[in-house]
Design a protein around this motif. Structure first.
Motif, PDB file in Angstrom:
ATOM      1  N   GLY A 264     -12.555  80.797 174.399  1.00 56.39           N
ATOM      2  CA  GLY A 264     -13.411  80.037 173.483  1.00 56.39           C
ATOM      3  C   GLY A 264     -13.447  80.618 172.071  1.00 56.39           C
ATOM      4  N   ASP A 265     -14.550  80.329 171.381  1.00 53.72           N
ATOM      5  CA  ASP A 265     -14.672  80.664 169.959  1.00 53.72           C
ATOM      6  C   ASP A 265     -14.502  82.150 169.652  1.00 53.72           C
ATOM      7  OD1 ASP A 265     -15.271  78.022 169.616  1.00 53.72           O
ATOM      8  OD2 ASP A 265     -17.218  78.341 168.651  1.00 53.72           O
ATOM      9  N   CYS A 266     -14.823  83.021 170.615  1.00 50.18           N
ATOM     10  CA  CYS A 266     -14.807  84.458 170.309  1.00 50.18           C
ATOM     11  C   CYS A 266     -13.428  85.079 170.525  1.00 50.18           C
ATOM     12  CB  CYS A 266     -15.862  85.194 171.134  1.00 50.18           C
ATOM     13  SG  CYS A 266     -15.512  85.209 172.896  1.00 50.18           S
ATOM     14  N   ALA A 267     -12.464  84.324 171.054  1.00 51.72           N
ATOM     15  CA  ALA A 267     -11.180  84.912 171.442  1.00 51.72           C
ATOM     16  C   ALA A 267     -10.088  84.661 170.402  1.00 51.72           C
ATOM     17  CB  ALA A 267     -10.729  84.330 172.786  1.00 51.72           C
ATOM     18  N   GLU A 268      -9.261  85.652 170.190  1.00 49.37           N
ATOM     19  CA  GLU A 268      -8.017  85.446 169.449  1.00 49.37           C
ATOM     20  C   GLU A 268      -6.888  85.803 170.397  1.00 49.37           C
ATOM     21  OE1 GLU A 268      -6.969  87.204 165.318  1.00 49.37           O
ATOM     22  OE2 GLU A 268      -5.467  87.962 166.734  1.00 49.37           O
ATOM     23  N   TRP A 269      -5.923  84.908 170.547  1.00 49.47           N
ATOM     24  CA  TRP A 269      -4.859  85.182 171.496  1.00 49.47           C
ATOM     25  C   TRP A 269      -3.510  84.798 170.917  1.00 49.47           C
ATOM     26  CZ3 TRP A 269      -5.538  80.233 170.787  1.00 49.47           C
ATOM     27  CH2 TRP A 269      -4.785  79.265 171.447  1.00 49.47           C
ATOM     28  N   GLN A 270      -2.471  85.212 171.644  1.00 48.95           N
ATOM     29  CA  GLN A 270      -1.117  84.886 171.251  1.00 48.95           C
ATOM     30  C   GLN A 270      -0.822  83.526 171.862  1.00 48.95           C
ATOM     31  OE1 GLN A 270       0.868  86.702 169.358  1.00 48.95           O
ATOM     32  NE2 GLN A 270       2.839  85.685 169.682  1.00 48.95           N
ATOM     33  N   ASN A 271      -0.776  82.469 171.035  1.00 50.08           N
ATOM     34  CA  ASN A 271      -0.515  81.131 171.581  1.00 50.08           C
ATOM     35  C   ASN A 271       0.993  80.961 171.759  1.00 50.08           C
ATOM     36  OD1 ASN A 271      -0.334  78.469 172.261  1.00 50.08           O
ATOM     37  ND2 ASN A 271      -1.685  77.722 170.623  1.00 50.08           N
ATOM     38  N   PRO A 272       1.461  80.965 173.019  1.00 49.20           N
ATOM     39  CA  PRO A 272       2.904  80.936 173.248  1.00 49.20           C
ATOM     40  C   PRO A 272       3.568  79.655 172.733  1.00 49.20           C
ATOM     41  CG  PRO A 272       1.700  80.784 175.325  1.00 49.20           C
ATOM     42  CD  PRO A 272       0.687  81.035 174.257  1.00 49.20           C
ATOM     43  N   ARG A 273       2.783  78.619 172.531  1.00 55.89           N
ATOM     44  CA  ARG A 273       3.325  77.377 172.000  1.00 55.89           C
ATOM     45  C   ARG A 273       3.898  77.562 170.605  1.00 55.89           C
ATOM     46  NH1 ARG A 273       2.871  72.267 173.400  1.00 55.89           N
ATOM     47  NH2 ARG A 273       3.723  71.082 171.688  1.00 55.89           N
ATOM     48  N   TYR A 274       3.289  78.465 169.844  1.00 58.06           N
ATOM     49  CA  TYR A 274       3.727  78.680 168.470  1.00 58.06           C
ATOM     50  C   TYR A 274       4.259  80.095 168.249  1.00 58.06           C
ATOM     51  CZ  TYR A 274       1.157  74.412 167.778  1.00 58.06           C
ATOM     52  OH  TYR A 274       0.720  73.123 167.888  1.00 58.06           O
ATOM     53  N   GLY A 275       4.109  80.969 169.268  1.00 63.86           N
ATOM     54  CA  GLY A 275       4.514  82.355 169.089  1.00 63.86           C
ATOM     55  C   GLY A 275       3.705  83.050 168.010  1.00 63.86           C
ATOM     56  N   SER A 276       2.476  82.597 167.796  1.00 65.69           N
ATOM     57  CA  SER A 276       1.668  83.271 166.785  1.00 65.69           C
ATOM     58  C   SER A 276       0.232  83.428 167.254  1.00 65.69           C
ATOM     59  CB  SER A 276       1.717  82.516 165.456  1.00 65.69           C
ATOM     60  OG  SER A 276       1.187  81.224 165.624  1.00 65.69           O
ATOM     61  N   ARG A 277      -0.500  84.343 166.591  1.00 63.58           N
ATOM     62  CA  ARG A 277      -1.872  84.640 166.981  1.00 63.58           C
ATOM     63  C   ARG A 277      -2.814  83.592 166.402  1.00 63.58           C
ATOM     64  NH1 ARG A 277      -2.243  88.632 169.973  1.00 63.58           N
ATOM     65  NH2 ARG A 277      -4.494  88.514 169.809  1.00 63.58           N
ATOM     66  N   MET A 278      -3.758  83.122 167.211  1.00 68.60           N
ATOM     67  CA  MET A 278      -4.663  82.057 166.782  1.00 68.60           C
ATOM     68  C   MET A 278      -6.048  82.306 167.339  1.00 68.60           C
ATOM     69  SD  MET A 278      -2.731  78.492 167.418  1.00 68.60           S
ATOM     70  CE  MET A 278      -1.248  78.106 166.524  1.00 68.60           C
ATOM     71  N   HIS A 279      -7.054  81.832 166.599  1.00 68.04           N
ATOM     72  CA  HIS A 279      -8.379  81.672 167.189  1.00 68.04           C
ATOM     73  C   HIS A 279      -8.831  80.271 166.830  1.00 68.04           C
ATOM     74  CE1 HIS A 279     -10.452  82.168 163.324  1.00 68.04           C
ATOM     75  NE2 HIS A 279      -9.480  82.999 163.060  1.00 68.04           N
ATOM     76  N   LEU A 280      -9.331  79.546 167.813  1.00 66.18           N
ATOM     77  CA  LEU A 280      -9.707  78.150 167.609  1.00 66.18           C
ATOM     78  C   LEU A 280     -11.199  78.010 167.855  1.00 66.18           C
ATOM     79  CD1 LEU A 280      -6.741  76.529 169.588  1.00 66.18           C
ATOM     80  CD2 LEU A 280      -6.900  76.843 167.117  1.00 66.18           C
ATOM     81  N   GLU A 281     -11.833  77.172 167.080  1.00 69.70           N
ATOM     82  CA  GLU A 281     -13.266  76.916 167.287  1.00 69.70           C
ATOM     83  C   GLU A 281     -13.437  75.470 167.690  1.00 69.70           C
ATOM     84  OE1 GLU A 281     -15.116  78.040 163.622  1.00 69.70           O
ATOM     85  OE2 GLU A 281     -14.186  80.007 163.711  1.00 69.70           O
ATOM     86  N   HIS A 282     -12.691  75.067 168.731  1.00 69.49           N
ATOM     87  CA  HIS A 282     -12.694  73.668 169.137  1.00 69.49           C
ATOM     88  C   HIS A 282     -13.080  73.557 170.597  1.00 69.49           C
ATOM     89  CE1 HIS A 282      -8.998  73.537 166.279  1.00 69.49           C
ATOM     90  NE2 HIS A 282     -10.105  73.698 165.600  1.00 69.49           N
ATOM     91  N   TRP A 283     -13.797  72.517 170.871  1.00 65.33           N
ATOM     92  CA  TRP A 283     -14.298  72.245 172.205  1.00 65.33           C
ATOM     93  C   TRP A 283     -13.159  72.141 173.232  1.00 65.33           C
ATOM     94  CZ3 TRP A 283     -14.213  68.667 176.100  1.00 65.33           C
ATOM     95  CH2 TRP A 283     -15.333  68.574 176.913  1.00 65.33           C
ATOM     96  N   THR A 284     -12.141  71.346 172.913  1.00 64.88           N
ATOM     97  CA  THR A 284     -11.097  71.054 173.900  1.00 64.88           C
ATOM     98  C   THR A 284     -10.310  72.305 174.259  1.00 64.88           C
ATOM     99  OG1 THR A 284     -10.964  68.787 173.084  1.00 64.88           O
ATOM    100  CG2 THR A 284      -9.112  69.562 174.401  1.00 64.88           C
ATOM    101  N   SER A 285      -9.976  73.121 173.252  1.00 65.57           N
ATOM    102  CA  SER A 285      -9.192  74.324 173.565  1.00 65.57           C
ATOM    103  C   SER A 285     -10.043  75.348 174.301  1.00 65.57           C
ATOM    104  CB  SER A 285      -8.572  74.920 172.307  1.00 65.57           C
ATOM    105  OG  SER A 285      -9.515  75.020 171.291  1.00 65.57           O
ATOM    106  N   ALA A 286     -11.348  75.429 173.973  1.00 69.11           N
ATOM    107  CA  ALA A 286     -12.220  76.351 174.709  1.00 69.11           C
ATOM    108  C   ALA A 286     -12.218  75.981 176.194  1.00 69.11           C
ATOM    109  CB  ALA A 286     -13.639  76.316 174.152  1.00 69.11           C
ATOM    110  N   GLY A 287     -12.276  74.683 176.482  1.00 71.44           N
ATOM    111  CA  GLY A 287     -12.247  74.216 177.869  1.00 71.44           C
ATOM    112  C   GLY A 287     -10.922  74.518 178.545  1.00 71.44           C
ATOM    113  N   GLU A 288      -9.845  74.304 177.817  1.00 76.23           N
ATOM    114  CA  GLU A 288      -8.517  74.571 178.383  1.00 76.23           C
ATOM    115  C   GLU A 288      -8.346  76.061 178.678  1.00 76.23           C
ATOM    116  OE1 GLU A 288      -6.168  70.886 176.145  1.00 76.23           O
ATOM    117  OE2 GLU A 288      -5.847  72.923 175.458  1.00 76.23           O
ATOM    118  N   GLN A 289      -8.804  76.900 177.750  1.00 75.67           N
ATOM    119  CA  GLN A 289      -8.694  78.350 177.969  1.00 75.67           C
ATOM    120  C   GLN A 289      -9.526  78.775 179.167  1.00 75.67           C
ATOM    121  OE1 GLN A 289      -9.938  80.026 174.237  1.00 75.67           O
ATOM    122  NE2 GLN A 289      -7.890  79.911 173.359  1.00 75.67           N
ATOM    123  N   ALA A 290     -10.740  78.229 179.266  1.00 69.89           N
ATOM    124  CA  ALA A 290     -11.631  78.594 180.364  1.00 69.89           C
ATOM    125  C   ALA A 290     -11.032  78.179 181.705  1.00 69.89           C
ATOM    126  CB  ALA A 290     -12.990  77.933 180.171  1.00 69.89           C
TER     127      ALA A 290
END
Ligand code: FAD
Ligand code: SF4
Lengths: 387, 65
Positions: A264-290
């Motif tokens: 969720g909002d507090c996490a920064e991770w390596q998004n393999p889709r882009y090969g780069s580090r990201m932090h997202l503050e979006h509802w849908t991605s928080a749900g997907e990560q969880a």
């Protein structure tokens, strides 16, 4: 949000051991997006993310009012005000909290943010006919609150330091359409303007001075200038935090300590889709990560969490949607009325899209982005054919 | 499993289509989700549960029965 989602995902994936959800808020966990939208209308309840029955059914122990104060990653314990809880696996989902502005930090001012139900309720009680609301910050939260306040007959001023709205993440072309929508609905936009001073007045209102020399008397000031990760409680632990305070995670959302995850909002991770580090503050991605971490802890083999970012915002009767990431150039496909699609690209490679009032176009491009790479011509052809 | 979509609540995000493409689609005329089938396999059912959680509008109901 992500915490509850993860708990249910663990059970769905067959996890049998004890699951505890500790939340600093009292009551059932509630959803955030409605707070800047429907909830600002009188008598609207918060939207719960789950029910007591569903938690009981899933054998999830929910501890409302339990604020985690510290983590000991080696001893594998979390300290709360009145207890210490041992764990095998930990999922950190403490979200984010509002960024503050020094000029507006005086506790005597009628000012607040919009990150919790309590703070949203304070705005709700301060808007209505003949009331004046100043929104500081032209991001999604500020714009949504401005639109709901207008629909309740409030006089609304919106102050944004950047020369345009939504400077983070939304192409200028789409931001310009939104600026027109807000202007047309009666919001006074002060772009490229900063708050210089603010003072409370004897009648409980406030007077603001702006960098362009204007001053505004208002009933309430909504400070919506972005979020910072809610991770101060982790600073004493051995977990690696990023410079701006996010929990540092690998591609599988595991932190620097094995068996401890962040979502969720507090996490920064390596998004393999882009090969780069990201932090997202979006509802849908928080749900997907969880959901990913729930399945991962329950034993599913997938090791990496690839996400195509998706975010929406509702303002007046308009829907703004963004999928993917910004590009180095944008191409706009205007349609009838406010309907707009802005394709984000880098040369001929499409990286994302922003749409206004064009859900079918959004869906078609989002589907294709998920599946494979798209060229600019084919994306523009898709936009034109849906029109 | 009985699945219903509250068409008043649905706001056309399409998250359900990504979670359960076999089950949901968006009506291009109304931008509202509809069900592509009424009988669900076991795989469908778990995808539907994901879709219920993924729907930002809380518009999908799934009852096991
Ligand atoms: C007003 C508003 C409107 C939004 N609208 C949209 C939208 O339209 N579209 C969109 O895509 N996204 C939107 N978002 C963003 C979206 O809601 C978040 O990305 C999402 O909620 C993130 O989930 P999370 O679980 O990381 O954090 P949250 O849902 O914020 O949950 C974090 C929880 O952790 C608790 N907590 C924090 N610290 C501690 C601690 N030390 N101990 C115990 N508990 C703790 C908090 O009390 C909270 O309950 C909006 C956010 C807000 C605030
Ligand atoms: S996810 Fe929900 S809101 Fe979106 S299309 Fe499906 S049912 Fe409608």
């Amino acid at each position: 949000m992500a915490g509850v989602r993860c708990a249910h995902a663990l059970r769905t994936a067959g996890y049998r051991d004890r699951v505890i959800v500790a939340d600093a808020e009292v009551g059932l966990p509630y959803d955030k997006p409605p707070l800047s939208k429907q909830f600002l209308h009188p008598d609207t309840p918060v939207r719960s993310l789950t029910t007591s029955a569903a938690l009981a059914d899933a054998a999830v122990e929910h501890r409302p009012g339990a604020r985690a104060l510290a983590l000991d990653a080696e001893q594998r314990t979390v300290t709360f005000e009145d207890s210490v809880v041992e764990f095998d696996k930990l999922v950190i989902a403490s979200g984010s909290t509002a960024r503050t502005l020094p000029a507006l930090a005086d506790p005597c001012l009628p000012a607040g943010n919009i990150r919790t139900a309590a703070s949203a309720a304070a705005i709700r009680d301060s808007i209505g006919p003949n009331r004046v609301l100043v929104v500081v910050g032209g991001g999604f939260l500020g714009l949504e609150a401005a639109s709901t306040a207008r629909s309740r007959g409030t006089v609304v001023h919106l102050i944004e330091a950047e020369p345009r709205l939504l400077a983070r993440g939304v192409p200028a072309e789409a931001a310009a359409v939104l600026a027109r929508i807000h202007h047309g609905n009666g919001v006074t936009l002060h772009l490229g303007t900063a708050v210089t001073t603010a003072a409370g007045t004897a009648d409980g209102r406030a007077r603001l001075s702006l960098s362009d020399g204007t001053s505004i008397d208002c009933d309430y000031i909504l400070v919506a200038v972005g979020a910072v990760p809610h991770t101060a409680w982790l600073e004493s632990s051995s977990l690696t935090l990023t410079r701006d305070g996010h929990v540092y995670c690998g591609a599988g959302l595991e932190t620097s300590v094995p068996g401890i995850f962040a979502v969720g909002d507090c996490a920064e991770w390596q998004n393999p889709r882009y090969g780069s580090r990201m932090h997202l503050e979006h509802w849908t991605s928080a749900g997907e990560q969880a959901a990913f971490v729930g399945r991962r802890i329950a034993g599913e083999a997938r090791a990496e969490c690839a996400i195509l970012p998706y975010v929406w915002s509702d303002q007046y009767q308009h829907t703004i949607q963004i999928a993917g990431v910004p590009g180095t150039a944008n191409t706009t496909v205007p349609n009838s009325g406010t309907a707009t699609a802005v394709v984000h690209h880098h040369g001929n490679d499409v990286l994302g899209i922003t749409t206004i009032d064009s859900p079918a176009t959004m869906l078609a491009i989002r589907r294709r982005l998920l599946r494979d790479s798209i060229t600019l011509e084919s994306a523009l052809a898709t936009c034109a054919s849906i029109g | 499993m009985k699945v219903t979509i509250d068409t008043q609540l649905c706001s056309g995000h399409g998250n359900c289509l990504f979670a359960a493409p076999e089950v949901f689609d968006l009506d291009p005329a109304t931008d509202i989700a509809y069900l592509r089938k009424t009988e669900f396999s076991e795989a469908d059912e778990s995808a539907v549960r994901e879709a219920v959680a993924d729907c930002p509008a809380n518009a999908i109901q799934a009852d096991d029965s």
